[in-house]
Design a protein around this motif. Structure first.
Motif, mmCIF file in Angstrom:
data_model
loop_
_atom_site.group_PDB
_atom_site.id
_atom_site.type_symbol
_atom_site.label_atom_id
_atom_site.label_comp_id
_atom_site.label_asym_id
_atom_site.label_seq_id
_atom_site.Cartn_x
_atom_site.Cartn_y
_atom_site.Cartn_z
ATOM 1 N N PHE A 85 -10.738 43.990 -3.918
ATOM 2 C CA PHE A 85 -9.713 43.019 -3.535
ATOM 3 C C PHE A 85 -9.679 42.739 -2.035
ATOM 4 O O PHE A 85 -8.870 41.922 -1.590
ATOM 5 N N ARG A 86 -10.523 43.397 -1.270
ATOM 6 C CA ARG A 86 -10.471 43.238 0.176
ATOM 7 C C ARG A 86 -10.738 41.781 0.580
ATOM 8 O O ARG A 86 -11.707 41.165 0.139
ATOM 9 N N CYS A 87 -9.846 41.258 1.394
ATOM 10 C CA CYS A 87 -9.960 39.902 1.967
ATOM 11 C C CYS A 87 -9.833 38.781 0.926
ATOM 12 O O CYS A 87 -10.193 37.636 1.198
ATOM 13 N N THR A 100 -1.910 45.161 1.332
ATOM 14 C CA THR A 100 -2.551 46.148 2.212
ATOM 15 C C THR A 100 -4.065 45.969 2.263
ATOM 16 O O THR A 100 -4.716 46.506 3.169
ATOM 17 N N VAL A 101 -4.634 45.238 1.294
ATOM 18 C CA VAL A 101 -6.095 45.062 1.268
ATOM 19 C C VAL A 101 -6.510 43.589 1.246
ATOM 20 O O VAL A 101 -7.560 43.235 1.782
ATOM 21 N N ALA A 102 -5.714 42.724 0.636
ATOM 22 C CA ALA A 102 -6.080 41.311 0.508
ATOM 23 C C ALA A 102 -5.769 40.554 1.797
ATOM 24 O O ALA A 102 -5.024 41.026 2.658
ATOM 25 N N LYS A 103 -6.343 39.377 1.908
ATOM 26 C CA LYS A 103 -6.082 38.531 3.072
ATOM 27 C C LYS A 103 -4.726 37.847 2.955
ATOM 28 O O LYS A 103 -3.929 37.830 3.900
ATOM 29 N N ARG A 104 -4.468 37.265 1.775
ATOM 30 C CA ARG A 104 -3.204 36.555 1.571
ATOM 31 C C ARG A 104 -2.768 36.708 0.125
ATOM 32 O O ARG A 104 -3.582 36.627 -0.799
ATOM 33 N N VAL A 105 -1.473 36.955 -0.066
ATOM 34 C CA VAL A 105 -0.901 37.092 -1.408
ATOM 35 C C VAL A 105 0.285 36.135 -1.527
ATOM 36 O O VAL A 105 1.197 36.168 -0.701
ATOM 37 N N GLY A 128 -4.502 45.896 8.034
ATOM 38 C CA GLY A 128 -5.526 45.029 7.447
ATOM 39 C C GLY A 128 -5.261 43.556 7.666
ATOM 40 O O GLY A 128 -5.981 42.709 7.133
ATOM 41 N N ARG A 129 -4.187 43.244 8.417
ATOM 42 C CA ARG A 129 -3.799 41.858 8.706
ATOM 43 C C ARG A 129 -3.534 41.055 7.445
ATOM 44 O O ARG A 129 -3.779 39.837 7.389
ATOM 45 N N GLY A 130 -3.046 41.741 6.412
ATOM 46 C CA GLY A 130 -2.705 41.050 5.178
ATOM 47 C C GLY A 130 -1.382 40.307 5.307
ATOM 48 O O GLY A 130 -0.547 40.624 6.155
ATOM 49 N N GLU A 131 -1.201 39.303 4.468
ATOM 50 C CA GLU A 131 -0.004 38.473 4.513
ATOM 51 C C GLU A 131 0.514 38.255 3.102
ATOM 52 O O GLU A 131 -0.253 37.978 2.183
ATOM 53 N N VAL A 132 1.825 38.435 2.915
ATOM 54 C CA VAL A 132 2.454 38.158 1.629
ATOM 55 C C VAL A 132 3.464 37.036 1.825
ATOM 56 O O VAL A 132 4.385 37.146 2.641
ATOM 57 N N LYS A 133 3.278 35.949 1.088
ATOM 58 C CA LYS A 133 4.202 34.815 1.139
ATOM 59 C C LYS A 133 4.990 34.764 -0.164
ATOM 60 O O LYS A 133 4.400 34.771 -1.257
ATOM 61 N N VAL A 134 6.305 34.717 -0.056
ATOM 62 C CA VAL A 134 7.178 34.676 -1.237
ATOM 63 C C VAL A 134 7.476 33.213 -1.567
ATOM 64 O O VAL A 134 7.990 32.462 -0.722
ATOM 65 N N LYS A 135 7.149 32.833 -2.801
ATOM 66 C CA LYS A 135 7.293 31.435 -3.208
ATOM 67 C C LYS A 135 7.908 31.338 -4.606
ATOM 68 O O LYS A 135 7.786 32.256 -5.423
ATOM 69 N N THR A 181 -8.870 33.737 -5.806
ATOM 70 C CA THR A 181 -9.864 34.289 -6.746
ATOM 71 C C THR A 181 -9.275 35.392 -7.627
ATOM 72 O O THR A 181 -9.969 35.922 -8.501
ATOM 73 N N VAL A 182 -8.013 35.745 -7.396
ATOM 74 C CA VAL A 182 -7.358 36.795 -8.190
ATOM 75 C C VAL A 182 -5.946 36.345 -8.542
ATOM 76 O O VAL A 182 -5.196 35.867 -7.691
ATOM 77 N N ILE A 183 -5.580 36.483 -9.810
ATOM 78 C CA ILE A 183 -4.213 36.262 -10.284
ATOM 79 C C ILE A 183 -3.764 37.536 -10.985
ATOM 80 O O ILE A 183 -4.556 38.165 -11.695
#
Length: 400
Positions: free
Chosen positions: A200-202, A221-226, A253-260, A292-294
């Motif tokens: 799941f990285r990036c 913590t591992v993905a680029k954007r969630v 890891g510079r990950g970002e989580v956006k709540v929508k 690429t991941v749901i």
């Protein structure tokens, strides 16, 4: 299985000593098994439900062993989820050891001629009471009405940032508000994410029915954007607060989580700029171009919502530029129904039938390949990985 309890659900600040009890609420097993030296209530939400803050510990030592033994040891040692951070002192360990030894000796001597247990009581003295108070682990709720910053000042000093996830949640809700609790399948999916970090990285990820946001936070913590999505302004505000509480986990890891907001019963994204948690055109384009991941965890408890989720899955995967992998975590729940006069898994059966329909879909546009994932990977969170838990993987590919 949902646990039906008589739980306090209506509390006002002026009547903290006069709780109102309601039935027909559901309580997650995660909260039932959470050691509760202190329930730390930080606020009341918009509908008057008490909101608590729990600390969930990540067990990074499970890299080599995901055995149930390790989890039992972690639970026994009180590496608990509610944020006290206490460890048993040496004196307490000795007391527990002596207690176990006493419990295992002389059982036969306590039985009478008929084999019944014979209990010999002696008068209690004041010193006995004092000694018992020292040894007893008192368990009772403490309601804190401090500000958000200072209510948990002591706990924050005790917690190691890298292994603690802080989550605001409710303890019991009506069925329509179950997203405000933490559910076991979310822990299962979080375990898999941590076990397969390199996979799941990036990545760019979409979560459907994110609830409190704990799975999206772990993914962050591992993905680029969630994109963590759900419906209901109160729930989304709680989720956004949880993301803010755990930014320290995602920063390395510079990950970002956006709540929508994403309503499965609607065919379009909410793009009204006046609506909270709406999507911008840039965000929708980013999702379609890079996702690429749901993933979704514990959202299969109502047949109509299950149908709506699979329609949403089809619509979104059909609009993605790239092939996509979908991860669905759930718990098979047994319920007694008067219609069948038996214990059944109707919601689970409907899920499996719909999953089968998706795999057999022949519209010449999409191909879905479905497979179960074996649950033999490491366990990073303290919960009971029961046999009713399942994790499914779906590979979605466009044919045109």
């Amino acid at each position: 299985m949902f646990s039906h309890q008589h739980i306090m659900v209506d509390v006002t600040e002026k009547e903290m000593d006069k709780p109102v009890f309601k039935s027909d609420t559901v309580l997650s097993d995660v909260h039932l098994h959470c050691p509760n030296k202190r329930h730390l209530m930080v606020r009341l939400n918009a509908v008057g439900q008490p909101v608590f803050l729990s600390y969930f510990k990540l067990l990074w030592n499970t890299e080599d062993s995901a055995s149930e033994k390790h989890v039992r040891e972690a639970t026994t040692e009180r590496e608990h989820q509610c944020g006290s951070g206490d460890e048993l002192c040496e004196k307490d360990r000795n007391n527990l050891k002596k207690e176990r030894e006493l419990n295992s000796e002389g059982v036969e001597a306590l039985l009478d001629d008929d084999g019944d247990l014979e209990v010999v009581r002696r008068p209690r003295s004041a010193s006995d009471s004092e000694a018992e108070d020292l040894l007893r682990d008192r368990v009772y709720p403490v309601i804190l009405m401090k500000g958000k910053e200072d209510a948990f000042e002591d706990e924050e000093q005790e917690c190691t940032c890298s292994d603690i996830v802080k989550i605001e949640h409710t303890m019991a809700t009506p069925l329509e508000d179950v997203g405000k609790q933490v559910w076991r399948a979310a822990f299962l999916l979080a375990d898999y994410i941590l076990f397969k970090r390199d996979t799941f990285r990036c990545c760019s990820v979409l979560e459907l029915g994110g609830g409190t946001g704990i799975t999206s936070i772990i993914m962050g913590t591992v993905a680029k954007r969630v994109y963590c999505t759900d419906v209901g302004e109160d729930l989304l505000a709680m989720c956004e607060q949880n993301v803010a509480l755990n930014k320290h986990l995602m920063e390395p890891g510079r990950g970002e989580v956006k709540v929508k907001e994403l309503d499965w019963l609607r065919d379009e994204f909410c793009t009204d700029p006046e609506a909270p948690y709406s999507w911008s055109e840039e965000e929708i384009a980013d999702l379609h171009d890079h996702c690429t991941v749901i993933m979704a965890a514990d959202v299969f408890y109502d047949d109509d919502l299950t149908d709506a989720l699979f329609r949403t899955l089809y619509r979104i995967t059909h609009n993605l530029r790239n092939s996509c992998t979908v991860y669905l975590a759930l718990e098979k729940r047994l319920n007694f129904t008067l219609r069948h006069m038996d214990v059944t898994c109707e919601a689970y059966s409907h899920f499996r039938n719909t999953l089968n329909d998706l795999e057999n879909l022949q519209d010449r546009k999409m191909k879905y390949t479905v497979e179960p994932i074996k649950l033999d990977f490491c366990q990073f969170l303290v919960y009971e990985r029961i046999e009713q838990l399942e994790l499914w993987k779906i590979i979605a590919e466009q044919l045109t």
